[in-house]
Design an enzyme around this catalytic site. Structure first.
Site, PDB file in Angstrom:
ATOM      1  N   HIS A 117       4.879  -4.393   2.904  1.00  0.00           N
ATOM      2  CA  HIS A 117       5.530  -3.739   1.733  1.00  0.00           C
ATOM      3  C   HIS A 117       4.371  -3.809   0.231  1.00  0.00           C
ATOM      4  O   HIS A 117       5.758  -3.037  -0.849  1.00  0.00           O
ATOM      5  CB  HIS A 117       6.664  -3.903   1.495  1.00  0.00           C
ATOM      6  CG  HIS A 117       8.040  -3.573   2.169  1.00  0.00           C
ATOM      7  ND1 HIS A 117       8.093  -3.641   3.845  1.00  0.00           N
ATOM      8  CD2 HIS A 117       8.841  -3.314   2.428  1.00  0.00           C
ATOM      9  CE1 HIS A 117       8.677  -3.330   4.175  1.00  0.00           C
ATOM     10  NE2 HIS A 117       9.616  -3.002   3.616  1.00  0.00           N
ATOM     11  N   LEU A 176      13.666   9.304   7.364  1.00  0.00           N
ATOM     12  CA  LEU A 176      12.325   8.920   7.547  1.00  0.00           C
ATOM     13  C   LEU A 176      11.435   9.841   8.200  1.00  0.00           C
ATOM     14  O   LEU A 176      10.851   9.353   9.452  1.00  0.00           O
ATOM     15  CB  LEU A 176      12.674   7.679   8.762  1.00  0.00           C
ATOM     16  CG  LEU A 176      13.781   6.704   7.544  1.00  0.00           C
ATOM     17  CD1 LEU A 176      14.097   5.751   8.475  1.00  0.00           C
ATOM     18  CD2 LEU A 176      13.742   6.175   6.499  1.00  0.00           C
ATOM     19  N   GLN A 185       8.907   5.749  -0.015  1.00  0.00           N
ATOM     20  CA  GLN A 185       9.937   4.155  -0.173  1.00  0.00           C
ATOM     21  C   GLN A 185       8.758   2.968  -0.826  1.00  0.00           C
ATOM     22  O   GLN A 185       8.909   2.468  -1.596  1.00  0.00           O
ATOM     23  CB  GLN A 185      10.968   3.914   0.158  1.00  0.00           C
ATOM     24  CG  GLN A 185      12.138   4.328   0.294  1.00  0.00           C
ATOM     25  CD  GLN A 185      12.711   3.522   1.414  1.00  0.00           C
ATOM     26  OE1 GLN A 185      12.915   2.599   2.547  1.00  0.00           O
ATOM     27  NE2 GLN A 185      14.259   3.892   1.027  1.00  0.00           N
ATOM     28  N   PHE A 186       7.950   3.081  -0.248  1.00  0.00           N
ATOM     29  CA  PHE A 186       6.682   1.869  -0.305  1.00  0.00           C
ATOM     30  C   PHE A 186       4.935   2.486   0.530  1.00  0.00           C
ATOM     31  O   PHE A 186       4.858   2.541   1.114  1.00  0.00           O
ATOM     32  CB  PHE A 186       6.956   0.474   0.158  1.00  0.00           C
ATOM     33  CG  PHE A 186       7.996   0.050   0.217  1.00  0.00           C
ATOM     34  CD1 PHE A 186       8.204  -1.209  -0.805  1.00  0.00           C
ATOM     35  CD2 PHE A 186       9.167  -0.177   1.108  1.00  0.00           C
ATOM     36  CE1 PHE A 186       9.411  -1.714  -0.890  1.00  0.00           C
ATOM     37  CE2 PHE A 186      10.440  -0.457   0.724  1.00  0.00           C
ATOM     38  CZ  PHE A 186      10.623  -1.983  -0.500  1.00  0.00           C
ATOM     39  N   GLU A 229       7.391  10.525   6.468  1.00  0.00           N
ATOM     40  CA  GLU A 229       6.938  10.212   5.501  1.00  0.00           C
ATOM     41  C   GLU A 229       5.765  11.442   5.024  1.00  0.00           C
ATOM     42  O   GLU A 229       5.851  12.016   4.829  1.00  0.00           O
ATOM     43  CB  GLU A 229       5.582   9.290   5.301  1.00  0.00           C
ATOM     44  CG  GLU A 229       6.275   7.991   5.135  1.00  0.00           C
ATOM     45  CD  GLU A 229       7.673   7.366   5.764  1.00  0.00           C
ATOM     46  OE1 GLU A 229       7.302   7.112   6.791  1.00  0.00           O
ATOM     47  OE2 GLU A 229       8.467   6.793   5.081  1.00  0.00           O
ATOM     48  N   GLU A 233      13.844   9.343   0.738  1.00  0.00           N
ATOM     49  CA  GLU A 233      14.340   8.540   1.972  1.00  0.00           C
ATOM     50  C   GLU A 233      15.322   7.980   1.240  1.00  0.00           C
ATOM     51  O   GLU A 233      15.185   7.081   0.056  1.00  0.00           O
ATOM     52  CB  GLU A 233      13.391   7.907   2.495  1.00  0.00           C
ATOM     53  CG  GLU A 233      12.460   8.170   3.768  1.00  0.00           C
ATOM     54  CD  GLU A 233      11.413   7.098   4.314  1.00  0.00           C
ATOM     55  OE1 GLU A 233      10.884   6.803   3.205  1.00  0.00           O
ATOM     56  OE2 GLU A 233      10.105   8.179   4.331  1.00  0.00           O
ATOM     57  N   ILE A 274       3.056   4.802   3.482  1.00  0.00           N
ATOM     58  CA  ILE A 274       2.181   6.082   3.254  1.00  0.00           C
ATOM     59  C   ILE A 274       1.449   6.752   4.143  1.00  0.00           C
ATOM     60  O   ILE A 274       0.717   8.214   4.261  1.00  0.00           O
ATOM     61  CB  ILE A 274       1.507   6.467   2.147  1.00  0.00           C
ATOM     62  CG1 ILE A 274       1.788   7.358   1.370  1.00  0.00           C
ATOM     63  CG2 ILE A 274       0.452   6.038   1.525  1.00  0.00           C
ATOM     64  CD1 ILE A 274       1.096   7.539  -0.477  1.00  0.00           C
TER      65      ILE A 274
END
Length: 326
Positions: free
Chosen positions: A129, A58, A82-83, A60, A29, A87
């Site tokens: 996050h 977007l 991204q974070f 995962e 992303e 995941i």
């Protein structure tokens, strides 16, 4: 050699990998045009084109599933999540497929892919996050889990992960992305996976840790050594799966005391496994129970309480003192 932050070293490693191997692809992303949420992939799409560095929806699970298909068919995908807290929707792809294809195919297929994920607290990020859930993945055979703590190791470990024939989860401590600079070679090099690093020699107590906890560990050790007149050995584990049992055992056999420090919740964390290894193979060298300094068994809190959640130098120093005085 060039002074780099960790994020610059990661960017440099990705650039080296793209330059040296046409099979390397980077996607996730916002990794293309924007260069990633933390700018780890800044400038790479401009240099290598949209076919090798590209943005994804977007999704995962779709990102990791795409990477698995590419890897099985001979490419070397590097997928960015991204974070780490994002995941979990890809958990099934990682656990049920990426980690098992070598075993499932009796070695006929491997999955040479890397999943990069920023992780950990310390940057005042919102909920989900700041997770430090490495233990979920360490429990899964067939998957390597790597955590650097400095720019030099970040580049060398990432290039080693890209060359590895099996899937590697590469966890990047967000708190350290721009925390400090150090000299990093601009040319390609690797740091071996599965090998811990003795960051500081000592004879009285072993401190095992990884990732963003290492700066706090160094501060705690410096204070403890001045106050208690001891010499502590600091071990940066660097790879959490497989753990470097040989270095762990050798250190405890040398010092007789140990403290394990991690940011993740204490219950069933990687620290528990390290203590089990010590009990199995170095029990009779111990002069005190092994201490665990860890996060609380709650989700990482919002930023107002973040500093109360993460172990700090004072907490770690107190753990060292308890172990030394036992």
């Amino acid at each position: 050699m060039q002074e780099m932050t960790m994020i610059q070293a990661i960017n440099n490693a990705l650039r080296n990998a793209l330059e040296s191997d046409p099979g390397v692809l980077i996607f996730g992303e916002d990794v293309g045009h924007n260069g990633g949420v933390f700018r780890a992939t800044d400038g790479l799409q401009q240099q290598f084109g949209e076919e090798r560095v590209f943005d994804t929806p977007l999704a995962e699970s779709g990102i990791v599933g795409t990477a698995i298909g590419m890897a099985v068919n001979g490419l070397k995908p590097i997928a960015e999540i991204q974070f780490m807290g994002f995941i979990y929707s890809a958990f099934e792809q990682i656990i049920s497929h990426a980690a098992r294809i070598r075993t499932r195919s009796q070695g006929s297929y491997t999955v040479p892919m890397v999943i990069r994920a920023p992780y950990g607290a310390g940057i005042r990020a919102p909920e989900l996050h700041s997770d430090s859930s490495e233990a979920f993945f360490v429990h899964q055979p067939g998957l390597k889990v790597v955590v650097p703590s400095n720019p030099y190791d970040a580049k060398g470990l990432l290039l080693a992960a890209i060359e590895d024939p099996d899937p590697v989860l590469f966890l990047e401590p967000m708190k350290l992305y721009r925390a400090f600079k150090e000299p990093v070679p601009t040319e390609k090099y690797t740091v071996p996976l599965g090998k811990a690093k003795v960051m500081k020699e000592g004879t009285d107590i072993s401190i095992f840790s990884w990732g963003a906890m290492l700066p706090a560990v160094r501060q705690a050790v410096q204070k403890a050594e001045q106050e208690m007149h001891i010499q502590a050995q600091i071990i940066d584990l660097r790879t959490l799966s497989p753990l470097d049992e040989e270095t762990i055992i050798a250190s405890v056999q040398k010092t007789g005391r140990a403290v394990v420090v991690h940011e993740a919740p204490k219950t069933a964390g990687v620290g528990s496994e390290i203590i089990a290894i010590i009990n199995d193979k170095a029990l009779f060298h111990l002069e005190a129970p092994v201490a665990r300094i860890a996060g609380y068994d709650v989700p990482p809190p919002l930023f107002q309480l973040e500093d109360l959640y993460i172990p700090d130098a004072d907490t770690i120093r107190a753990g060292i003192e308890r172990t030394m005085k036992y």
